[in-house]
Design an enzyme around this catalytic site. Sequence first.
Site, PDB file in Angstrom:
ATOM      1  N   SER A  16       0.819  -1.217   0.000  1.00 27.79           N
ATOM      2  CA  SER A  16       0.000   0.000   0.000  1.00 27.79           C
ATOM      3  C   SER A  16       0.842   1.251   0.000  1.00 27.79           C
ATOM      4  CB  SER A  16      -0.865   0.036   1.263  1.00 27.79           C
ATOM      5  OG  SER A  16      -1.741  -1.035   1.313  1.00 27.79           O
TER       6      SER A  16
ATOM      7  N   HIS B 204      -0.858  -2.807  -7.310  1.00 24.11           N
ATOM      8  CA  HIS B 204      -1.633  -2.473  -6.105  1.00 24.11           C
ATOM      9  C   HIS B 204      -3.142  -2.554  -6.348  1.00 24.11           C
ATOM     10  CE1 HIS B 204      -2.759   0.761  -2.898  1.00 24.11           C
ATOM     11  NE2 HIS B 204      -2.864  -0.452  -2.402  1.00 24.11           N
TER      12      HIS B 204
ATOM     13  N   GLU C 271      -3.455   0.126  -9.173  1.00 26.34           N
ATOM     14  CA  GLU C 271      -2.376   1.104  -9.354  1.00 26.34           C
ATOM     15  C   GLU C 271      -1.133   0.350  -9.813  1.00 26.34           C
ATOM     16  OE1 GLU C 271      -2.117   3.047  -5.422  1.00 26.34           O
ATOM     17  OE2 GLU C 271      -1.931   4.952  -6.450  1.00 26.34           O
TER      18      GLU C 271
ATOM     19  N   ASN D  95      -3.484   5.920  -1.576  1.00 25.61           N
ATOM     20  CA  ASN D  95      -3.295   6.033  -0.120  1.00 25.61           C
ATOM     21  C   ASN D  95      -2.660   7.356   0.306  1.00 25.61           C
ATOM     22  OD1 ASN D  95      -4.503   3.633   0.749  1.00 25.61           O
ATOM     23  ND2 ASN D  95      -2.739   2.478  -0.001  1.00 25.61           N
TER      24      ASN D  95
HETATM   25  C1  CAA Z   1      -5.548   0.309   1.776  1.00 26.84           C
HETATM   26  C2  CAA Z   1      -5.144   0.224   0.368  1.00 26.84           C
HETATM   27  O1  CAA Z   1      -3.963  -0.028   0.099  1.00 26.84           O
HETATM   28  C3  CAA Z   1      -6.038   0.536  -0.780  1.00 26.84           C
HETATM   29  C4  CAA Z   1      -7.502   0.268  -0.593  1.00 26.84           C
HETATM   30  O2  CAA Z   1      -7.989  -0.788  -0.899  1.00 26.84           O
HETATM   31  S1  CAA Z   1      -8.366   1.501   0.105  1.00 26.84           S
HETATM   32  C5  CAA Z   1      -9.990   0.859   0.240  1.00 26.84           C
HETATM   33  C6  CAA Z   1     -10.724   0.970  -1.060  1.00 26.84           C
HETATM   34  N1  CAA Z   1     -12.061   0.442  -0.887  1.00 26.84           N
HETATM   35  C7  CAA Z   1     -13.094   1.214  -0.573  1.00 26.84           C
HETATM   36  O3  CAA Z   1     -12.971   2.422  -0.451  1.00 26.84           O
HETATM   37  C8  CAA Z   1     -14.379   0.474  -0.358  1.00 26.84           C
HETATM   38  C9  CAA Z   1     -15.490   1.404   0.054  1.00 26.84           C
HETATM   39  N2  CAA Z   1     -16.718   0.625   0.217  1.00 26.84           N
HETATM   40  C10 CAA Z   1     -17.500   0.246  -0.831  1.00 26.84           C
HETATM   41  O4  CAA Z   1     -17.208   0.552  -1.981  1.00 26.84           O
HETATM   42  C11 CAA Z   1     -18.725  -0.560  -0.514  1.00 26.84           C
HETATM   43  O5  CAA Z   1     -19.079  -0.333   0.832  1.00 26.84           O
HETATM   44  C12 CAA Z   1     -18.538  -2.098  -0.748  1.00 26.84           C
HETATM   45  C13 CAA Z   1     -18.377  -2.355  -2.249  1.00 26.84           C
HETATM   46  C14 CAA Z   1     -17.362  -2.682   0.003  1.00 26.84           C
HETATM   47  C15 CAA Z   1     -19.783  -2.816  -0.248  1.00 26.84           C
HETATM   48  O6  CAA Z   1     -20.888  -2.240  -0.838  1.00 26.84           O
HETATM   49  P1  CAA Z   1     -22.337  -2.286  -0.154  1.00 26.84           P
HETATM   50  O7  CAA Z   1     -23.275  -1.699  -1.124  1.00 26.84           O
HETATM   51  O8  CAA Z   1     -22.271  -1.775   1.214  1.00 26.84           O
HETATM   52  O9  CAA Z   1     -22.579  -3.780   0.097  1.00 26.84           O
HETATM   53  P2  CAA Z   1     -23.234  -4.864  -0.802  1.00 26.84           P
HETATM   54  O10 CAA Z   1     -24.426  -4.363  -1.569  1.00 26.84           O
HETATM   55  O11 CAA Z   1     -23.431  -5.990   0.140  1.00 26.84           O
HETATM   56  O12 CAA Z   1     -22.070  -5.190  -1.802  1.00 26.84           O
HETATM   57  C16 CAA Z   1     -21.886  -4.545  -3.068  1.00 26.84           C
HETATM   58  C17 CAA Z   1     -21.164  -5.521  -3.926  1.00 26.84           C
HETATM   59  O13 CAA Z   1     -19.888  -5.843  -3.336  1.00 26.84           O
HETATM   60  C18 CAA Z   1     -19.790  -7.253  -3.121  1.00 26.84           C
HETATM   61  N3  CAA Z   1     -18.965  -7.404  -1.931  1.00 26.84           N
HETATM   62  C19 CAA Z   1     -19.138  -6.779  -0.756  1.00 26.84           C
HETATM   63  N4  CAA Z   1     -18.127  -7.093   0.067  1.00 26.84           N
HETATM   64  C20 CAA Z   1     -17.325  -7.935  -0.592  1.00 26.84           C
HETATM   65  C21 CAA Z   1     -16.120  -8.601  -0.254  1.00 26.84           C
HETATM   66  N5  CAA Z   1     -15.503  -8.424   0.923  1.00 26.84           N
HETATM   67  N6  CAA Z   1     -15.545  -9.406  -1.185  1.00 26.84           N
HETATM   68  C22 CAA Z   1     -16.133  -9.578  -2.384  1.00 26.84           C
HETATM   69  N7  CAA Z   1     -17.255  -8.952  -2.756  1.00 26.84           N
HETATM   70  C23 CAA Z   1     -17.848  -8.148  -1.872  1.00 26.84           C
HETATM   71  C24 CAA Z   1     -21.213  -7.720  -3.015  1.00 26.84           C
HETATM   72  O14 CAA Z   1     -21.355  -9.062  -3.384  1.00 26.84           O
HETATM   73  C25 CAA Z   1     -21.915  -6.828  -4.023  1.00 26.84           C
HETATM   74  O15 CAA Z   1     -21.732  -7.317  -5.342  1.00 26.84           O
HETATM   75  P3  CAA Z   1     -22.709  -6.872  -6.568  1.00 26.84           P
HETATM   76  O16 CAA Z   1     -22.488  -5.396  -6.791  1.00 26.84           O
HETATM   77  O17 CAA Z   1     -22.207  -7.713  -7.700  1.00 26.84           O
HETATM   78  O18 CAA Z   1     -24.087  -7.169  -6.142  1.00 26.84           O
HETATM   79  N1  NDP Z   2      -6.274  -4.248   3.565  1.00 27.34           N
HETATM   80  C1  NDP Z   2      -6.401  -3.471   2.504  1.00 27.34           C
HETATM   81  O1  NDP Z   2      -7.440  -2.807   2.325  1.00 27.34           O
HETATM   82  C2  NDP Z   2      -5.313  -3.413   1.497  1.00 27.34           C
HETATM   83  C3  NDP Z   2      -4.065  -3.940   1.751  1.00 27.34           C
HETATM   84  N2  NDP Z   2      -3.089  -3.874   0.798  1.00 27.34           N
HETATM   85  C4  NDP Z   2      -1.767  -4.428   1.051  1.00 27.34           C
HETATM   86  O2  NDP Z   2      -1.827  -5.826   0.830  1.00 27.34           O
HETATM   87  C5  NDP Z   2      -0.922  -6.500   1.705  1.00 27.34           C
HETATM   88  C6  NDP Z   2      -1.695  -7.511   2.533  1.00 27.34           C
HETATM   89  O3  NDP Z   2      -2.697  -6.828   3.276  1.00 27.34           O
HETATM   90  P1  NDP Z   2      -3.962  -7.617   3.866  1.00 27.34           P
HETATM   91  O4  NDP Z   2      -4.333  -8.739   2.990  1.00 27.34           O
HETATM   92  O5  NDP Z   2      -4.955  -6.593   4.229  1.00 27.34           O
HETATM   93  O6  NDP Z   2      -3.308  -8.179   5.220  1.00 27.34           O
HETATM   94  P2  NDP Z   2      -3.768  -9.429   6.103  1.00 27.34           P
HETATM   95  O7  NDP Z   2      -3.267  -9.166   7.470  1.00 27.34           O
HETATM   96  O8  NDP Z   2      -5.226  -9.705   5.893  1.00 27.34           O
HETATM   97  O9  NDP Z   2      -2.987 -10.639   5.425  1.00 27.34           O
HETATM   98  C7  NDP Z   2      -1.598 -10.753   5.369  1.00 27.34           C
HETATM   99  C8  NDP Z   2      -1.288 -12.233   5.269  1.00 27.34           C
HETATM  100  O10 NDP Z   2       0.115 -12.372   5.037  1.00 27.34           O
HETATM  101  C9  NDP Z   2       0.557 -13.426   5.869  1.00 27.34           C
HETATM  102  N3  NDP Z   2       1.992 -13.387   6.051  1.00 27.34           N
HETATM  103  C10 NDP Z   2       2.717 -12.717   6.999  1.00 27.34           C
HETATM  104  N4  NDP Z   2       4.016 -12.984   6.831  1.00 27.34           N
HETATM  105  C11 NDP Z   2       4.123 -13.821   5.765  1.00 27.34           C
HETATM  106  C12 NDP Z   2       5.209 -14.465   5.122  1.00 27.34           C
HETATM  107  N5  NDP Z   2       6.461 -14.291   5.531  1.00 27.34           N
HETATM  108  N6  NDP Z   2       4.940 -15.281   4.076  1.00 27.34           N
HETATM  109  C13 NDP Z   2       3.681 -15.463   3.643  1.00 27.34           C
HETATM  110  N7  NDP Z   2       2.593 -14.896   4.211  1.00 27.34           N
HETATM  111  C14 NDP Z   2       2.828 -14.078   5.259  1.00 27.34           C
HETATM  112  C15 NDP Z   2      -0.235 -13.224   7.146  1.00 27.34           C
HETATM  113  O11 NDP Z   2      -0.176 -14.375   7.970  1.00 27.34           O
HETATM  114  P3  NDP Z   2      -0.388 -14.200   9.567  1.00 27.34           P
HETATM  115  O12 NDP Z   2      -1.789 -13.662   9.727  1.00 27.34           O
HETATM  116  O13 NDP Z   2      -0.216 -15.591  10.074  1.00 27.34           O
HETATM  117  O14 NDP Z   2       0.665 -13.225  10.015  1.00 27.34           O
HETATM  118  C16 NDP Z   2      -1.621 -12.979   6.561  1.00 27.34           C
HETATM  119  O15 NDP Z   2      -2.293 -14.199   6.264  1.00 27.34           O
HETATM  120  C17 NDP Z   2      -0.242  -5.403   2.540  1.00 27.34           C
HETATM  121  O16 NDP Z   2       0.960  -5.038   1.901  1.00 27.34           O
HETATM  122  C18 NDP Z   2      -1.265  -4.266   2.472  1.00 27.34           C
HETATM  123  O17 NDP Z   2      -0.681  -2.998   2.676  1.00 27.34           O
HETATM  124  C19 NDP Z   2      -3.308  -3.327  -0.444  1.00 27.34           C
HETATM  125  C20 NDP Z   2      -4.543  -2.833  -0.769  1.00 27.34           C
HETATM  126  C21 NDP Z   2      -5.642  -2.805   0.192  1.00 27.34           C
END
Ligand code: CAA
Ligand code: NDP
Length: 291
Positions: free
Chosen positions: A119, A140, A152, A190
Amino acid sequence: MAIERVGIVGAGQMGNGIAHVFAVAGYDVLMTDISADALAAAVALIDRNLNRQVSKDAITAETKAAAMARIATTQELSDLGQTDLIIEAATEREEIKTAIFAELQPHLKPTTILTSNTSSISITRLASRTDRPEKFMGFHFMNPVPIMQLVELIRGIATDEDTFNACYDVVEKLGKTSATAEDFPAFIVNRILMPMINEAIYTLYEGVGSVKSIDTSLKLGANHPMGPLELADFIGLDTCLAIMNVLHDGLADTKYRPCPLLTKYVEAGWLGRKTKRGFYDYRGETPVPTR
Ligand SMILES: CC(=O)CC(=O)SCCNC(=O)CCNC(=O)[C@H](O)C(C)(C)COP(=O)(O)OP(=O)(O)OC[C@H]1O[C@@H](n2cnc3c(N)ncnc32)[C@H](O)[C@@H]1OP(=O)(O)O
Ligand SMILES: NC(=O)C1=CN([C@@H]2O[C@H](COP(=O)(O)OP(=O)(O)OC[C@H]3O[C@@H](n4cnc5c(N)ncnc54)[C@H](OP(=O)(O)O)[C@@H]3O)[C@@H](O)[C@H]2O)C=CC1
């Protein structure tokens, strides 16, 4: 170079979603994790999410069966040796990612492309510690992977054009859209999203609003699908804190200072949905705010 076999390292919430979309798109997927439980849980979750897509007519039962048949798991990183593309999606800690690439390296074909779903962490720095910085880049995905359209793509300083183009084509084949980001801390999504989430946590910390009022405000006042605290729990508070630390360290600006309340939740092990407690408590039928 044709990409057919894909290795995924880390079977957490991102790893399982990445395996899901690659298998549906016709790639053979080999997923690995240090935890056998995480691998079993990931396969069960993929099965559930594919069923959801079948029940909504998004895919056919045959597509689901074929996708499940393309997913294999292993706890041995060395088994990924014959894959064409590797996406590392393990915990957001640089030392974990570096150790994974070091352990993988001796087993890989010279042509294998290495990528990280990080991320925030520097792609250039991760790449420089491998034997193939020119074949290394950031790949990403957004959470939840089967739903979010964006990937990304981040070039490290040494990434070559063939590697970038191969990854670009893979995103197209997955039916997703790529956006290219330069390799600076937390890239684009992010860099913008996480300071907003951190500010929401400061707003809570300073008593400006409760969890409920902050999330309601952004959902109904800015049309966000999730409130920022709900989204932080969804992403994982450990991941949010790790990203803020990369921004703070990498850009050396106090505007990226992680909120002490975020640190406290992570220290408590309240990491959000994945541990059933964060800004909300998920142990009952409906989430209950913890503040
Ligand atoms: C941290 C990083 O590095 C980068 C990131 O990822 S940042 C995070 C980016 N993500 C976001 O911002 C998500 C914001 N949230 C949303 O867009 C919505 O709340 C959401 C899509 C997650 C759920 O939407 P919702 O309307 O509340 O729920 P719901 O109607 O049950 O689901 C919408 C769809 O998502 C699906 N869905 C929901 N959660 C899911 C999950 N965890 N896995 C797979 N599919 C999922 C549902 O099946 C549904 O599919 P359809 O459109 O085909 O019917
Ligand atoms: N969460 C998010 O919304 C997003 C996350 N990311 C990025 O994706 C990556 C994973 O995040 P996320 O899936 O949320 O994290 P989780 O904590 O859900 O999963 C990480 C997994 O990696 C495992 N792990 C740790 N160390 C090792 C290793 N040495 N070898 C293999 N597996 C290992 C962990 O095991 P254990 O639990 O046993 O430690 C766990 O099952 C991160 O880099 C995160 O920044 C990117 C986009 C969105």
